[in-house]
Design an enzyme around this catalytic site. Sequence first.
Site, PDB file in Angstrom:
ATOM      1  N   ARG A 241      38.563  74.190 -28.748  1.00 36.81           N
ATOM      2  CA  ARG A 241      39.800  72.948 -27.836  1.00 36.81           C
ATOM      3  C   ARG A 241      40.552  74.042 -26.608  1.00 36.81           C
ATOM      4  NH1 ARG A 241      38.213  69.273 -29.339  1.00 36.81           N
ATOM      5  NH2 ARG A 241      39.834  67.454 -29.990  1.00 36.81           N
ATOM      6  N   GLU A 270      42.971  70.068 -19.177  1.00 35.19           N
ATOM      7  CA  GLU A 270      42.192  69.603 -18.727  1.00 35.19           C
ATOM      8  C   GLU A 270      43.055  67.703 -17.798  1.00 35.19           C
ATOM      9  OE1 GLU A 270      39.878  68.917 -22.604  1.00 35.19           O
ATOM     10  OE2 GLU A 270      39.785  70.560 -22.340  1.00 35.19           O
ATOM     11  N   HIS A 289      34.295  69.178 -21.453  1.00 37.07           N
ATOM     12  CA  HIS A 289      34.487  68.452 -22.926  1.00 37.07           C
ATOM     13  C   HIS A 289      33.331  68.201 -22.976  1.00 37.07           C
ATOM     14  CE1 HIS A 289      38.306  68.927 -25.494  1.00 37.07           C
ATOM     15  NE2 HIS A 289      36.993  68.196 -26.130  1.00 37.07           N
TER      16      HIS A 289
END
Length: 329
Positions: A241, A270, A289
């Site tokens: 993360r 993000e 991601h």
Amino acid sequence: MATNKKKIFVTESMSQPGRALLRERDDIEIVEFPNMISAGDFEAMLKAQAPVHGVALGATRFGEPELEASQDMKVVTRIGVGYDAVDVPALSRRNIPLMVAGTANSPSVAEQALFMMLTLAKRAVEMHALVKDGQWATRLGKLPYDLFGKTVLIVGFGRIGTRTAKRCLAMEMNVAVYDPYKSAAEIKAAGCEPVADLDAALPRADFVSVHCPKTPETVGMFNAARLKRMKLTAYLINTARGGIVEEAALYDALVSGKLAGAGLDVFEQEPPSSGHSLFELPNIIIAPHVAGVTREAVDRMSEQTARNILSALDGEPIRQNVINQDVLG
């Protein structure tokens, strides 16, 4: 008109195998919402469709406002394993289980971690450029490295960390593991070396691969002080993360030569802002991601998410996939 059907919100990223499992039930009504929906629009949509009994989330945040809007939420699920965008205490207060996709995407993330290690060590981007740009004769000045015989420190030994360890052992690496929540015996049984002190282990690691959840305890875990403890020749991989690695500190370490390279699948924000300072560095590889969202993983996660929803609605949630175990009684 009153109906006995349970209304389930599913994000557009849920694949067909998962939707098919839900559609097999004549007591389920599916309502799709955009994966990148704004908080305001999502809350308004829940209110308009209420009562809503279950939700399959992608990246959407979920907490008190969404619970209020839903009116009769029975289960919250994630098409994935991370849950930092979900207010778990809010769900627990209402006795609502939060369920994740278990091991469905762990092989994919483990493969991505190993891919990033290999890409960096083998200097894949540079080798590609040498051939393409007619610099073949300079290749011996940029020799790649082996993973064989190197030490990798895996931070977090859960579903993904254990699989990453297996892949590293197959590459004949020495695998050390830092996870204060796992016993030394369990780590040793997997063929790895348990380490109790992260700071003491960092100076001997050639690679560090992060696989712990994002919690108040792990935010900023890899700050300037920790990065300074790593070898100048070491590589840092984060497929967990954003926020576990402090990006400003990472930039400084990479620019100053205090760290050989890094691989990031996740960012503090993000998507990251255009022109992010890390983007132009030659010793970093980045991805949006997607480590846990391969074609196969999306199908596996979607199917597991559907099973999670149905198990909760039927009063027997799959225990190992429930995060807030306190709601199980």
